[in-house]
Design an enzyme around this catalytic site. Structure first.
Site, PDB file in Angstrom:
ATOM      1  N   SER A  68       6.123  13.231 -39.424  1.00  0.00           N
ATOM      2  CA  SER A  68       5.278  12.399 -38.566  1.00  0.00           C
ATOM      3  C   SER A  68       3.933  12.043 -39.182  1.00  0.00           C
ATOM      4  CB  SER A  68       5.090  13.062 -37.201  1.00  0.00           C
ATOM      5  OG  SER A  68       4.710  14.402 -37.343  1.00  0.00           O
ATOM      6  N   HIS A  90      10.990   9.846 -35.008  1.00  0.00           N
ATOM      7  CA  HIS A  90      10.525   8.584 -35.592  1.00  0.00           C
ATOM      8  C   HIS A  90      11.643   7.770 -36.236  1.00  0.00           C
ATOM      9  CE1 HIS A  90       6.420   9.880 -34.856  1.00  0.00           C
ATOM     10  NE2 HIS A  90       6.802  11.061 -35.295  1.00  0.00           N
ATOM     11  N   LYS A  93       8.784   6.793 -28.120  1.00  0.00           N
ATOM     12  CA  LYS A  93       8.281   6.111 -29.315  1.00  0.00           C
ATOM     13  C   LYS A  93       8.988   4.764 -29.425  1.00  0.00           C
ATOM     14  CE  LYS A  93       6.411  10.306 -30.945  1.00  0.00           C
ATOM     15  NZ  LYS A  93       6.664  11.652 -31.406  1.00  0.00           N
TER      16      LYS A  93
END
Ligand SMILES: *Cc1c(COP(=O)(O)O)cnc(C)c1O
Length: 388
Positions: free
Chosen positions: A182, A210, A242
């Site tokens: 990250s 992610h 996200k």
């Protein structure tokens, strides 16, 4: 020192070090532009990689869901809070990721606490990358409290991991890693980690916060990116706040593994189920991700444009192929000053300092989104060149 005095002292220390945290209030939805303190900033600070956080269709699905299913779920999943939209979402995530079954949780933090400490107790060994996300580190601490032995290996160092696995007498072994790291944006060598898992009879726990929605065909994530199978010795965790633009998380795996977590994972069992409207919004988001090749093409075009534009600048970009593009400044104060200078020019790019990243590697964490235009990227590049 009593608690009151300690809080005062420690907060004052943070002030002296310039590390006291304050939140910024946004007067606008999450998007490419953010209104902060009456000013419009170009936003390179969110994890909204596909620009879905303020998507009208998803917001509409959430509104419709709230009217149809109410505002709250009323209880935890195992008591009476598991509503039809939750069940439908889990089936769709399982089908999407290719695993037999999936469990949804309210946040990625809770999902990580649900997996490792529940699977690894006394007699188990956990092998974790040194740069794993804080929620995986907390999960390791809980596994340790449950009696597991925890070993951290140097970042992406497969040879070191192999030595640790070879030396371990534990019957239960778990390799735990971020798929996309990250703060660096680089990928874990998942095919090599999977080979090691096979060879040493270990399980592989992957945090794809992610990668989900961004990498691989249809945005299926890091496993799909590497063409790895939805194998029974893999547990895939993904977050839904996200790229998916809403909130929540899932764990996908074998029928048995998921049923075990449903029965035993404390951070799943002892918390109220997310509002059903969130599940309704996520079902819409999942459909958009599935057919979102144009969004991903826009994102990767923006990433390429940024990297081309910043090549040769005095501050190097880390070699990241993902939406997380860290610009290494080095010195803490210099990173903060650069972030402030950008803000004065209408660009919001957060500075990340130790202890979140190693000493001497303070950086700007540039988050690229499909919502950015080519002009937005050019504006950031031009401004950084001027400041250099
Ligand atoms: C954001 C993040 C999490 C936590 O997910 P939330 O849904 O925000 O709680 C977990 N792991 C990684 C790698 C993350 O980046």
């Amino acid at each position: 020192m009593n608690l009151e005095d300690r809080l005062n002292t420690e907060l004052a220390e943070l002030d002296v070090l310039g590390l006291r945290r304050r939140r910024r209030v946004l007067d606008s939805p999450c998007g490419r532009l953010a209104t902060v303190d009456g000013r419009e900033l170009l936003n390179f600070a969110s994890n909204d990689y596909l620009g879905l956080a303020a998507n009208r269709d998803i917001a509409q699905a959430m509104a419709d869901g709230a009217l149809a299913w109410g505002a709250g779920s009323g209880a935890s999943h195992l008591v009476s809070g598991h509503l039809a939209p939750h069940e439908a979402l889990e089936s769709e995530i399982a089908a999407f990721t290719g695993f037999p079954r999936a469990l949804t949780l309210s946040t990625g933090y809770l999902a990580n606490l649900a997996v490792t400490p529940t699977l690894a107790g006394r007699g188990a060994a956990v092998f974790a990358d040194k740069l794993n996300h804080a929620s995986l580190i907390d999960a390791m601490q809980l596994a340790k409290a449950n009696g597991a032995e925890v070993q951290r290996y140097p970042h992406n160092d497969v040879a070191a991991l192999e030595r640790l696995l070879a030396a371990s007498p534990a019957g239960t072994k778990l390799i735990v890693t971020d798929a996309v790291f990250s703060m660096d944006g680089d990928l874990a060598p998942l095919p090599l980690l999977f080979q090691l898992a096979e060879r040493f009879d270990a399980w592989l726990v992957i945090d794809d916060a992610h990668g989900f929605g961004v990498l691989g065909p249809h945005g299926r994530g890091s496993l799909a990116h590497f063409n790895l199978p939805a194998h029974p010795r893999i547990l895939l965790m993904g977050t839904l706040g996200k790229a998916a633009g809403v909130g929540g998380a899932f764990v996908a795996g074998s029928e048995r593994a998921i049923d075990y977590l449903l029965n035993k994972a404390r951070s799943y069992i002892f918390t109220t189920a997310a509002p059903p409207a969130v599940a309704c919004a996520l079902r819409r988001s999942l459909a958009i991700i599935d057919t979102g090749e144009a969004l991903r093409a826009a994102l990767f075009a923006n990433i390429g444009r940024l990297r081309d534009g910043l090549a040769g600048l005095r501050w190097p970009l880390l070699p990241s192929l993902t939406a997380i593009q860290p610009l290494i400044v080095g010195d803490n104060a210099a990173a903060v000053a650069l972030s402030s200078a950008l803000r004065e020019r209408g660009l919001w790019v957060p500075a990340i300092r130790p202890p979140t990243v190693p000493k001497g590697t303070a950086r700007l964490r540039i988050s690229v989104s499909a919502a950015h235009t080519a002009d937005d990227i050019d504006r950031l590049v031009t401004t950084l060149k001027e400041l250099a």
